[in-house]
Design a protein around this motif. Structure first.
Motif, PDB file in Angstrom:
ATOM      1  N   GLY A 179       0.838  -1.197   0.000  1.00  0.00           N
ATOM      2  CA  GLY A 179       0.000   0.000   0.000  1.00  0.00           C
ATOM      3  C   GLY A 179       0.871   1.243   0.000  1.00  0.00           C
ATOM      4  O   GLY A 179       1.881   1.305   0.685  1.00  0.00           O
ATOM      5  N   THR A 180       0.470   2.211  -0.814  1.00  0.00           N
ATOM      6  CA  THR A 180       1.223   3.449  -0.936  1.00  0.00           C
ATOM      7  C   THR A 180       0.289   4.628  -0.741  1.00  0.00           C
ATOM      8  O   THR A 180      -0.640   4.814  -1.526  1.00  0.00           O
ATOM      9  N   PRO A 181       0.498   5.438   0.298  1.00  0.00           N
ATOM     10  CA  PRO A 181      -0.361   6.608   0.499  1.00  0.00           C
ATOM     11  C   PRO A 181      -0.159   7.628  -0.620  1.00  0.00           C
ATOM     12  O   PRO A 181       0.922   7.725  -1.195  1.00  0.00           O
ATOM     13  N   THR A 182      -1.202   8.385  -0.922  1.00  0.00           N
ATOM     14  CA  THR A 182      -1.130   9.433  -1.937  1.00  0.00           C
ATOM     15  C   THR A 182      -1.240  10.792  -1.261  1.00  0.00           C
ATOM     16  O   THR A 182      -2.185  11.051  -0.525  1.00  0.00           O
ATOM     17  N   ILE A 183      -0.261  11.647  -1.536  1.00  0.00           N
ATOM     18  CA  ILE A 183      -0.239  13.000  -0.987  1.00  0.00           C
ATOM     19  C   ILE A 183      -0.679  13.966  -2.078  1.00  0.00           C
ATOM     20  O   ILE A 183       0.016  14.120  -3.092  1.00  0.00           O
ATOM     21  N   PRO A 184      -1.832  14.650  -1.908  1.00  0.00           N
ATOM     22  CA  PRO A 184      -2.248  15.652  -2.898  1.00  0.00           C
ATOM     23  C   PRO A 184      -1.515  16.974  -2.645  1.00  0.00           C
ATOM     24  O   PRO A 184      -1.469  17.465  -1.520  1.00  0.00           O
ATOM     25  N   LEU A 185      -0.913  17.513  -3.697  1.00  0.00           N
ATOM     26  CA  LEU A 185      -0.182  18.774  -3.613  1.00  0.00           C
ATOM     27  C   LEU A 185      -0.688  19.711  -4.707  1.00  0.00           C
ATOM     28  O   LEU A 185      -0.978  19.266  -5.818  1.00  0.00           O
ATOM     29  N   LYS A 186      -0.756  20.999  -4.398  1.00  0.00           N
ATOM     30  CA  LYS A 186      -1.220  21.992  -5.359  1.00  0.00           C
ATOM     31  C   LYS A 186      -0.028  22.752  -5.929  1.00  0.00           C
ATOM     32  O   LYS A 186       0.843  23.214  -5.185  1.00  0.00           O
ATOM     33  N   ASP A 187      -0.010  22.881  -7.256  1.00  0.00           N
ATOM     34  CA  ASP A 187       1.044  23.646  -7.909  1.00  0.00           C
ATOM     35  C   ASP A 187       1.023  25.080  -7.382  1.00  0.00           C
ATOM     36  O   ASP A 187      -0.038  25.669  -7.167  1.00  0.00           O
ATOM     37  N   GLY A 188       2.211  25.659  -7.147  1.00  0.00           N
ATOM     38  CA  GLY A 188       2.314  27.025  -6.676  1.00  0.00           C
ATOM     39  C   GLY A 188       2.158  27.172  -5.166  1.00  0.00           C
ATOM     40  O   GLY A 188       2.244  28.282  -4.647  1.00  0.00           O
ATOM     41  N   LYS A 189       1.933  26.096  -4.457  1.00  0.00           N
ATOM     42  CA  LYS A 189       1.755  26.150  -2.995  1.00  0.00           C
ATOM     43  C   LYS A 189       3.002  25.618  -2.294  1.00  0.00           C
ATOM     44  O   LYS A 189       3.812  24.889  -2.879  1.00  0.00           O
ATOM     45  N   SER A 190       3.119  25.974  -1.015  1.00  0.00           N
ATOM     46  CA  SER A 190       4.209  25.470  -0.179  1.00  0.00           C
ATOM     47  C   SER A 190       3.618  24.703   0.990  1.00  0.00           C
ATOM     48  O   SER A 190       2.517  25.010   1.452  1.00  0.00           O
ATOM     49  N   TYR A 191       4.388  23.734   1.471  1.00  0.00           N
ATOM     50  CA  TYR A 191       3.939  22.859   2.554  1.00  0.00           C
ATOM     51  C   TYR A 191       5.064  22.669   3.557  1.00  0.00           C
ATOM     52  O   TYR A 191       6.229  22.535   3.186  1.00  0.00           O
ATOM     53  N   THR A 192       4.701  22.637   4.823  1.00  0.00           N
ATOM     54  CA  THR A 192       5.632  22.231   5.869  1.00  0.00           C
ATOM     55  C   THR A 192       5.412  20.738   6.077  1.00  0.00           C
ATOM     56  O   THR A 192       4.272  20.293   6.237  1.00  0.00           O
ATOM     57  N   VAL A 193       6.493  19.976   6.057  1.00  0.00           N
ATOM     58  CA  VAL A 193       6.394  18.516   6.163  1.00  0.00           C
ATOM     59  C   VAL A 193       7.311  18.034   7.281  1.00  0.00           C
ATOM     60  O   VAL A 193       8.512  18.334   7.288  1.00  0.00           O
ATOM     61  N   GLU A 194       6.738  17.302   8.220  1.00  0.00           N
ATOM     62  CA  GLU A 194       7.512  16.694   9.297  1.00  0.00           C
ATOM     63  C   GLU A 194       7.517  15.184   9.108  1.00  0.00           C
ATOM     64  O   GLU A 194       6.467  14.585   8.868  1.00  0.00           O
ATOM     65  N   ALA A 195       8.697  14.585   9.215  1.00  0.00           N
ATOM     66  CA  ALA A 195       8.834  13.129   9.103  1.00  0.00           C
ATOM     67  C   ALA A 195       8.936  12.530  10.498  1.00  0.00           C
ATOM     68  O   ALA A 195       9.734  12.987  11.324  1.00  0.00           O
ATOM     69  N   LYS A 196       8.112  11.526  10.758  1.00  0.00           N
ATOM     70  CA  LYS A 196       8.121  10.803  12.033  1.00  0.00           C
ATOM     71  C   LYS A 196       8.373   9.327  11.735  1.00  0.00           C
ATOM     72  O   LYS A 196       7.837   8.779  10.769  1.00  0.00           O
ATOM     73  N   PHE A 197       9.156   8.706  12.579  1.00  0.00           N
ATOM     74  CA  PHE A 197       9.477   7.295  12.418  1.00  0.00           C
ATOM     75  C   PHE A 197       8.932   6.535  13.613  1.00  0.00           C
ATOM     76  O   PHE A 197       9.079   6.962  14.744  1.00  0.00           O
ATOM     77  N   ARG A 198       8.310   5.395  13.329  1.00  0.00           N
ATOM     78  CA  ARG A 198       7.662   4.633  14.396  1.00  0.00           C
ATOM     79  C   ARG A 198       8.157   3.194  14.404  1.00  0.00           C
ATOM     80  O   ARG A 198       8.502   2.628  13.382  1.00  0.00           O
ATOM     81  N   ASN A 199       8.139   2.644  15.601  1.00  0.00           N
ATOM     82  CA  ASN A 199       8.367   1.221  15.824  1.00  0.00           C
ATOM     83  C   ASN A 199       7.121   0.744  16.555  1.00  0.00           C
ATOM     84  O   ASN A 199       7.020   0.887  17.767  1.00  0.00           O
ATOM     85  N   GLY A 200       6.145   0.239  15.804  1.00  0.00           N
ATOM     86  CA  GLY A 200       4.857  -0.105  16.400  1.00  0.00           C
ATOM     87  C   GLY A 200       4.202   1.161  16.909  1.00  0.00           C
ATOM     88  O   GLY A 200       4.044   2.124  16.179  1.00  0.00           O
ATOM     89  N   ASN A 201       3.853   1.202  18.189  1.00  0.00           N
ATOM     90  CA  ASN A 201       3.227   2.380  18.777  1.00  0.00           C
ATOM     91  C   ASN A 201       4.244   3.374  19.335  1.00  0.00           C
ATOM     92  O   ASN A 201       3.861   4.438  19.814  1.00  0.00           O
TER      93      ASN A 201
END
Length: 190
Positions: free
Chosen positions: A69-91
């Motif tokens: 399964g691959t999540p889909t991220i919708p992005l709008k041309d001309g816009k900016s986004y703040t993105v934080e990456a989190k890593f998990r081991n189970g909970n």
């Protein structure tokens, strides 16, 4: 008693011991489990928290390692986004271990079919070499869909010899040496 301690039995015992030790050592990265603060086998999820600038709406995109399964991220041309990456081991949140060992980690953001600029921002992940791991970034979208089936390949590298956060081909970030701790794929859409 002579039969128990004869040369053939000792050689067989030493051979079995050698095979056992070799197998245990080869299953560990760099020869020792203690050397790796974040064993690859322990990461189960990579979560991207995406917030369009000018809004307070944060959407979570959870990539489950090895589950398909691959999540889909919708992005709008001309816009900016703040993105934080989190890593998990189970909970459990494993992001803290990455921050604690920030000199041993680096994220590569590869957008092979999109035109997106990535700027690494403060996330408490400033490495000793002055580069940021990339746990918090700003994406500026020029063109989210710039080819058929656009996607992001996000790679967490462990123990790179050197890192560069500049664009290299379609990827933001490159390394010399190191090993992949985790990798995720996210589809992109408009």
């Amino acid at each position: 008693m002579n039969k128990l301690f004869n040369t053939k039995n000792i050689i067989k015992l030493l051979a079995a011991l050698f095979i056992t030790v070799t197998t245990v050592i080869s299953c560990q990265r760099n020869g020792s489990a203690e050397e790796d603060d974040l064993p690859q086998e322990e990461l189960t999820n990579i979560v991207l928290l995406v917030t369009e600038e000018g809004t307070t709406n944060t959407i979570s995109y959870d990539y489950s390692i090895g589950a398909g399964g691959t999540p889909t991220i919708p992005l709008k041309d001309g816009k900016s986004y703040t993105v934080e990456a989190k890593f998990r081991n189970g909970n459990e949140d494993a992001t803290k271990e990455i921050i604690e060992a920030k000199n041993e980690h680096f994220l590569i953001f590869d957008f092979p079919k999109s035109n997106i600029t990535v700027e690494r921002q403060d996330g408490g992940d400033l490495r000793g070499d002055g580069k940021r791991v990339g746990l918090r970034t700003k994406w500026t979208v020029v063109k989210a869909v710039n080819g058929e089936a656009p996607f992001l390949k996000l790679t967490l590298i462990h123990s790179p010899q050197s890192v560069n956060d500049a664009k290299s081909g379609t990827a933001w970030g490159s390394v010399t040496g190191g090993e992949t701790d985790a990798e995720a794929k996210y589809n992109l859409s408009n």
